[in-house]
Every structure is written in structure tokens, then in C-alpha cells.
Design an enzyme around this catalytic site. Structure first.
Site: not given
Ligand code: PLP
Length: 373
Positions: A176, A196, A317
Site C-alpha cells: 500500500q 504489487s 481477505c
């Protein structure tokens, strides 16, 4: 639909879609094969590795491409385990892809320290300093919290490591943070850094792990030995090239300013409304937690979606589980946790969009409250 769950995923840049076609239908060669076309692909991956090292402002090291940040985190932690009397350090704020690995290590009989968070959602540095010692093998903490936006001071954590346990490995989950908040690896002693593509308008299915010293990491599965033997399997060439394009397109500082402005705008629109409470952890501008007193976060989420707005309930998640482990760890009451939603921005949203969506949020909340009376 106005999408305010950008900590969960982001809409891909059109430029990445174009790249997908090129590397799937034209230059679709396997980078490990012997043909000249394959060698060209291998060279492109190697150049992308150098490009990303520069973006991280790393002095040295390598990039390992993986299938998701969960995989990068697992590789970082499991690849750092060693037999013997070692100790492993994590925090209460970690994403499940780190936290659940920590819990498993604990169950298997390892010495695992889980550091508490302070009221701003950061790793408590006093407690961290107390647990570090010459037996510490790995410290794994996140850079920016996906739940609260809290920012950990990686420079300070690096200094603690250097002072107390210089041989320990420092892993940072930067999913993040990468291309969202200004940061340089150069000044730190970070050994492993997860980042990511899907959170920065790149494709899903490709993530990376920065590795300072590849000899200090072990592979978690065996195969053809690609990527320095640390992540066997044919590389996701198209995904890697799209990842690079997304990184190239992002101006971190400019985006940061824009998102900080959008967040402030929404806070101003919401904070004076009776029953609405902003939980501000003074961290990344990309994340805002809002409590809708008297209404369940889940109810707000569904009602907002019916009105064209998508928000989140914390980590996708863990969203299916009741409560929110991280907010509770910071001391937010169960009642407020149940009534909270996570709003997360992207830098390409406009003032008009945020003003419009703030009004929808207020109307939806007032309407639900009225119907409850
Ligand atoms: N770490 C952080 C901080 C995240 O926010 C996420 C996903 O939201 C992950 C790890 C896991 O990412 P992935 O779903 O790509 O495995």
C-alpha cells in the site's frame, strides 16, 4: 459506478491493456528458451528488474516477480526461516498474508513476537526495541496499513535493527506504499520489500519482492530454477511488462498531493454530519475509515452499492470474517468497528466525483437511520 475500494484493487491503465496483447499474441516467447526471440524477452525482464530497482531507489539487489503479494510475503518469510533457536518478529497490524504465516510459525513451536500497535495504528517502537535481540532472525512489518493507512517509520525500524540485531532480516510489506507515498530504500536497511501491480493500476496476478542479498533467501518451491532459483516457473512476461508500464505512468508526488486533497474534501463533507465519525490515523491519504454510528458497515456497503458507490470493509481477505482485527488492536470499540467502512481513493478521481459521492454517502446514511426509527 464510483469506486472507492482502491486499497483492494485498482482499475488498470489502458496502456497496460495494450501491452497485454503485444506480449501475449506477438512477443509471447518463453524467456527461458534458447531462441533469439526468447533471449530478447529475457533481456526485457532483466531491464525491467533494473528499472524497478531504480524506482525503489535501491543501492543493490534483485527483483523476484511473483503471482501476488501473498506469494511475495510468503517467500520473504518462509525463505528466511532457519533451523535453530531463532526468533521472529511481526506486528498486530499485518495483512493476513503475513499475520497468518506468523500464527502458523507460532503453532509450530517457533518463538514469535507479535508487536502491538499504538493509537495511530503504527508498530509500537518501544515494544519492538524491547523484543529485538541477537537471536532475532526476521522482522516483518508493513509499510502502510491496508486497513487504516497508518504509516510505519521504516527508517526508525531500520535503525533499531542496525543497533540491536544487524544480522536480522528486515522484510517490509510495501503493497500500500509503493508508488503511493514517497520512499527510498537507499537510506534504510530493508532486506526484502513486497510490492504489487494491482494496487497501482497494473494487472492482477503479478507482484514482486525486492531482495537485497539473494544468497540470504531460500526458495519455497522447487522447479526449473528461474529467477535466481528463488521463484521457479515461467515468468508472467505480459504481467511484468504491464507492471512496468503502470510504474512508469505514476507520478508519486503529484498523485499524493491530489489524493491528500480529495481525502480532506471528503472529511469536510462528512465530519459534521450527526452520527458520522471519521477515524483519522494521520497516515496515508489513500485510506479513510468512517464510522456510521447505529448502522452496520455491511448495511452501508450494500446500500451504497445500490446507489452507485463501491466502498470496502477492510481487507478483502478478511472482509468475510466478523469484526476487524486491526481496528480492534488499535483500541477502536467493537461497536464502532462493526459500523465502519473503509474508503480508499485513487489519484485520478476528481473533486466533483468526491463531492458527489460524499453527498450520496450522507443521504444513504440518513435514509437508513430514518427507516430504522
Ligand atoms: N499486503 C497488503 C498490505 C495488502 O493490502 C494486500 C492486499 O490487499 C496483500 C498484502 C495481499 O495481496 P494479494 O491479494 O495480491 O496477494
Amino acid at each position: 459506478m464510483i469506486f472507492l475500494d482502491n486499497a483492494g484493487t485498482t482499475k488498470m491503465f489502458d496502456e497496460c491493456v495494450d501491452i497485454h496483447r503485444v506480449f501475449s499474441c506477438e512477443k509471447f516467447y518463453n524467456p527461458s528458451a534458447m531462441s533469439n526471440e526468447s533471449l530478447k524477452i529475457a533481456k526485457l525482464i532483466s531491464e525491467t528488474e533494473q528499472y524497478l530497482l531504480k524506482e525503489l531507489d535501491a543501492k543493490e539487489g534483485n527483483i523476484i516477480f511473483t503471482g501476488c503479494a501473498t506469494e511475495s510475503n510468503n517467500l520473504a518469510i518462509k525463505g528466511s526461516l532457519r533451523s535453530g533457536n531463532w526468533e521472529y518478529v511481526f506486528s498486530e497490524g499485518e495483512h493476513p498474508s503475513v499475520f497468518n504465516v506468523a500464527k502458523k510459525l507460532q503453532l509450530e513451536g517457533n518463538i514469535v513476537h507479535i508487536i502491538k500497535l499504538n493509537e495511530r495504528g503504527q508498530v509500537d517502537l518501544i515494544e519492538l526495541e524491547k523484543v529485538l535481540n541477537e537471536k532475532t532472525r526476521l522482522i516483518s512489518v508493513m509499510h502502510v496499513s491496508n486497513e487504516t493507512g497508518a504509516v510505519n517509520d521504516i527508517d526508525k525500524i531500520s535503525k533499531l535493527k542496525d543497533k540491536i540485531c544487524p544480522k536480522a532480516i528486515l522484510h517490509v510489506d510495501g503493497v500500500q506504499a509503493f508508488k503511493k507515498i514517497p520512499f527510498s530504500l537507499r537510506k534504510t536497511s530493508v532486506d526484502l520489500y513486497t510490492f504489487s501491480a494491482s494496487k497501482i493500476h497494473g494487472p492482477k496476478g503479478v507482484s514482486a519482492l525486492y531482495v537485497k542479498n539473494k544468497n540470504s533467501l531460500k526458495e519455497v518451491f522447487q522447479g526449473g530454477g528461474q529467477q535466481y532459483g528463488l521463484r521457479s516457473g515461467t515468468e508472467n512476461v505480459s504481467g511484468i511488462m504491464q507492471f512496468r508500464k503502470a510504474v512508469e505512468l505514476i507520478d508519486t508526488d503529484k498523485n499524493y498531493q491530489n489524493v491528500a486533497h480529495l481525502k480532506e474534501l471528503m472529511k469536510q463533507e462528512l465530519k459534521y454530519v450527526d452520527g458520522i465519525e471519521i477515524l483519522d490515523f494521520e497516515g496515508s491519504p489513500y485510506v479513510l475509515n468512517v464510522v456510521f454510528n447505529g448502522v452496520k458497515g455491511e448495511t452501508m456497503l450494500h446500500a451504497l452499492e445500490q446507489n452507485g458507490v463501491i466502498v470496502g470493509l477492510g481487507s478483502a481477505c478478511s472482509a468475510k470474517k466478523a469484526g476487524n482485527r486491526v481496528l480492534e488492536a488499535i483500541g477502536v470499540s467493537k461497536e464502532k468497528v462493526v459500523s465502519s467502512v473503509r474508503i480508499s481513493f485513487n489519484a485520478y478521481q476528481t473533486e466533483e466525483e468526491i463531492e458527489k459521492v460524499s453527498k450520496i454517502i450522507v443521504e444513504v446514511y440518513k435514509d437508513i437511520k430514518k427507516r430504522m426509527m
